[in-house]
Design a protein around this motif. Structure first.
Motif, PDB file in Angstrom:
ATOM      1  N   ARG A   1      55.230  20.877  59.475  1.00  0.00           N
ATOM      2  CA  ARG A   1      54.319  21.942  59.940  1.00  0.00           C
ATOM      3  C   ARG A   1      54.573  23.237  59.193  1.00  0.00           C
TER       4      ARG A   1
ATOM      5  N   TRP B   1      42.422  35.836  46.562  1.00  0.00           N
ATOM      6  CA  TRP B   1      42.799  37.243  46.393  1.00  0.00           C
ATOM      7  C   TRP B   1      43.621  37.437  45.124  1.00  0.00           C
TER       8      TRP B   1
ATOM      9  N   ALA C   1      41.253  37.290  42.315  1.00  0.00           N
ATOM     10  CA  ALA C   1      40.452  38.520  42.266  1.00  0.00           C
ATOM     11  C   ALA C   1      41.271  39.664  41.689  1.00  0.00           C
ATOM     12  N   ALA C   2      42.551  39.753  42.094  1.00  0.00           N
ATOM     13  CA  ALA C   2      43.415  40.826  41.585  1.00  0.00           C
ATOM     14  C   ALA C   2      43.597  40.680  40.076  1.00  0.00           C
ATOM     15  N   LEU C   3      43.779  39.432  39.633  1.00  0.00           N
ATOM     16  CA  LEU C   3      43.979  39.171  38.208  1.00  0.00           C
ATOM     17  C   LEU C   3      42.736  39.567  37.409  1.00  0.00           C
TER      18      LEU C   3
ATOM     19  N   GLY D   1      40.322  41.547  38.394  1.00  0.00           N
ATOM     20  CA  GLY D   1      40.149  43.000  38.476  1.00  0.00           C
ATOM     21  C   GLY D   1      41.058  43.710  37.497  1.00  0.00           C
ATOM     22  N   GLY D   2      42.290  43.214  37.371  1.00  0.00           N
ATOM     23  CA  GLY D   2      43.243  43.808  36.430  1.00  0.00           C
ATOM     24  C   GLY D   2      42.746  43.722  35.006  1.00  0.00           C
TER      25      GLY D   2
ATOM     26  N   LEU E   1      39.841  46.104  34.531  1.00  0.00           N
ATOM     27  CA  LEU E   1      40.300  47.493  34.481  1.00  0.00           C
ATOM     28  C   LEU E   1      40.974  47.795  33.147  1.00  0.00           C
ATOM     29  N   HIS E   2      41.736  46.820  32.661  1.00  0.00           N
ATOM     30  CA  HIS E   2      42.399  46.986  31.363  1.00  0.00           C
ATOM     31  C   HIS E   2      41.364  47.233  30.265  1.00  0.00           C
ATOM     32  N   LEU E   3      40.326  46.401  30.241  1.00  0.00           N
ATOM     33  CA  LEU E   3      39.297  46.560  29.209  1.00  0.00           C
ATOM     34  C   LEU E   3      38.566  47.884  29.366  1.00  0.00           C
TER      35      LEU E   3
ATOM     36  N   THR F   1      39.634  50.743  30.798  1.00  0.00           N
ATOM     37  CA  THR F   1      40.453  51.892  30.404  1.00  0.00           C
ATOM     38  C   THR F   1      40.620  51.923  28.887  1.00  0.00           C
ATOM     39  N   LEU F   2      40.768  50.728  28.303  1.00  0.00           N
ATOM     40  CA  LEU F   2      40.971  50.656  26.852  1.00  0.00           C
ATOM     41  C   LEU F   2      39.758  51.217  26.106  1.00  0.00           C
TER      42      LEU F   2
ATOM     43  N   LEU G   1      39.278  55.131  26.938  1.00  0.00           N
ATOM     44  CA  LEU G   1      40.376  56.029  26.554  1.00  0.00           C
ATOM     45  C   LEU G   1      40.120  56.847  25.278  1.00  0.00           C
ATOM     46  N   PRO G   2      39.639  56.235  24.191  1.00  0.00           N
ATOM     47  CA  PRO G   2      39.472  57.039  22.964  1.00  0.00           C
ATOM     48  C   PRO G   2      38.526  58.219  23.127  1.00  0.00           C
TER      49      PRO G   2
ATOM     50  N   THR H   1      40.627  60.778  26.128  1.00  0.00           N
ATOM     51  CA  THR H   1      41.971  61.331  26.016  1.00  0.00           C
ATOM     52  C   THR H   1      41.937  62.724  25.388  1.00  0.00           C
TER      53      THR H   1
END
Lengths: 252, 209
Positions: free
Chosen positions: B4, B19, B22-24, B26-27, B30-32, B34-35, B38-39, B42
């Protein structure tokens, strides 16, 4: 929950004596747990529709419980990935010649997003591909980090460029104050041996001949800029290049 | 009992799996994001630190690279001048002529740092530059106007050039700057190289009507 169990258990055909014994002793049945839960839920909904609705809503909300954690994880993951990916070299397509590295693609329109972000963060204005090529060295030919407490001998043959310059920077890309208040050498002002070979001494203290003064800060970078270089951004185009050698001498 | 417990943990993990995915995802998104953002965003970029300080259509000489001054990783032998453009105000015309003593080059950069054009004085006729930076819409508009005006006169109008030595550069973005680089052969030669950049012209052209 105990509603069914507290009533005298009717002996029905098909109900095993074991089940009856369990119910009377308030022991939740081991098997078909979900079935009995389902049954109880259905009964509860029948008896108290409003409360059942509220419960259902609460259960639906509780399913969203991991949402803040997942959102936070996504945020942390994305920001960390961006920060980590921009710590290293500016993008892809590095060309390595001995101790020297160049990124020809950051000088053209086909620069990749990583290269673009690294260049923007550093605040640099790299040479365009029609202007020239920059080569950076942070290590000598034996792979040891460049250190201004040591003397270096930079030697090579003529480079396929109209003009080249060699300068020393700190790791942030700033020129450092030095004894002679000179910050570089050009191919034009160089003393050469027969055949065009040259040797440059990089050191803090003055040297006879071609001297590249180094600053007080210990770690430094060498940047060789070949203006109107006879090479394109294709890696194969560098085959004829004989990048200068960087040999470490005495250290103080 | 053991059974059990493992069932319970398996259930929990299966519940959390969407979840985690989804987090992966989303990460990664978000990475793409921000990348790519950014140029342009900044505050340390060359465009924000140097170009935005100068008015559109004016040539500004940059301080010489020396300890404590000048942009990072700039050549102590290079004298730089820049001219910011904002094509929403109209196309930008660049004119420059190299003197023979200082190797000279021009590059056109977008606000995010992408170099869309770079050339040196040996690649252009007589070492002179005549560049018109336009957006695609401005290029189309002037082509249309030219076609209407000179359709009967000059049937063989090749696309891209209006007059012989003009280079028309279609910029994918509206904001950016042109960078002029004159090289001095000796570090003491800075003033002469700066004088070589004095001939650089940079002006907003009134959009064709």
């Amino acid at each position: 929950m105990g509603a069914a169990a507290s009533l005298p258990a009717p002996v029905a055909p098909g109900v095993s004596s074991e089940t009856l014994a369990r119910q009377s002793a308030f022991v939740p049945p081991m098997r078909s747990r979900s079935k009995s839960r389902c049954f109880r839920a259905a009964q509860f909904a029948e008896n108290h529709p409003a409360r059942a609705e509220k419960r259902r809503r609460e259960r639906a909300l509780s399913r969203l419980k991991p949402l803040p954690a997942a959102a936070f994880a996504a945020l942390a993951l994305g920001v960390a990935a961006t920060a980590l990916s921009l710590r290293g070299e500016p993008g892809f397509g590095a060309v390595r010649l001995g101790a020297w590295t160049s990124f020809p693609r950051i000088g053209g329109a086909d620069i990749d997003p990583y290269g673009r972000a690294v260049v923007a963060l550093g605040g640099a204005m790299p040479l365009g591909e029609g202007e020239g090529l920059a080569f950076v060295a942070d290590r000598d030919d034996d792979g040891r980090a460049l250190d201004s407490r040591c003397d270096y001998l930079i030697s090579g043959a003529a480079l396929p460029a109209r003009l080249w310059t060699l300068s020393a920077y700190d790791l942030e890309g700033r020129l450092r104050p030095n004894e002679a208040d000179r910050h570089g050498l050009t191919s034009v002002g160089l003393l050469r041996r027969k055949g065009g070979d040259f040797a440059i001494a990089a050191a803090r203290a003055a040297r006879p001949g071609n001297w590249l003064p180094l600053g007080e800060k210990s770690r430094f970078l060498l940047v060789l800029r070949a203006y109107e270089a006879g090479a394109s951004s294709l890696a194969g185009a560098f085959e004829g290049w004989n990048a200068p050698k960087i040999a470490r001498g005495d250290c103080s | 009992m053991m059974r059990r417990e493992t069932d319970f943990w398996l259930d929990r993990t299966l519940d959390l799996l969407p979840w985690l995915l989804a987090a992966l995802l989303g990460g990664v998104a978000l990475h793409l994001l921000t990348l790519l953002a950014l140029p342009r965003l900044t505050p340390s970029s060359a465009y924000r630190r140097l170009a935005l300080k100068t008015p559109v259509g004016q040539v500004a000489l940059l301080p010489r690279a020396a300890p404590g001054t000048g942009p990072s990783f700039s050549d102590p032998f290079a004298t730089l001048a820049l001219c910011r453009f904002d094509l929403s105000l109209g196309p930008l015309r660049l004119r420059a002529r190299a003197d023979n003593d200082h190797p000279f080059s021009v590059s056109v950069r977008l606000a995010d740092g992408t170099i869309i054009y770079s050339a040196n004085d040996r690649q252009t006729p007589k070492g002179s530059f005549n560049i018109l930076i336009v957006t695609q819409a401005q290029a189309d508009a002037s082509d249309l106007q030219r076609d209407n005006a000179g359709a009967d006169e000059n049937a063989a109008g090749d696309a891209g050039t209006v007059n012989e030595d003009e280079l028309r550069l279609i910029s994918p973005a509206k904001a950016g700057f042109a960078l002029f680089r004159a090289l001095s052969l000796r570090e003491s030669d800075y003033d002469a190289a700066a004088a070589a950049l004095a001939s650089v012209e940079c002006a907003v052209e009134k959009p064709a009507r």
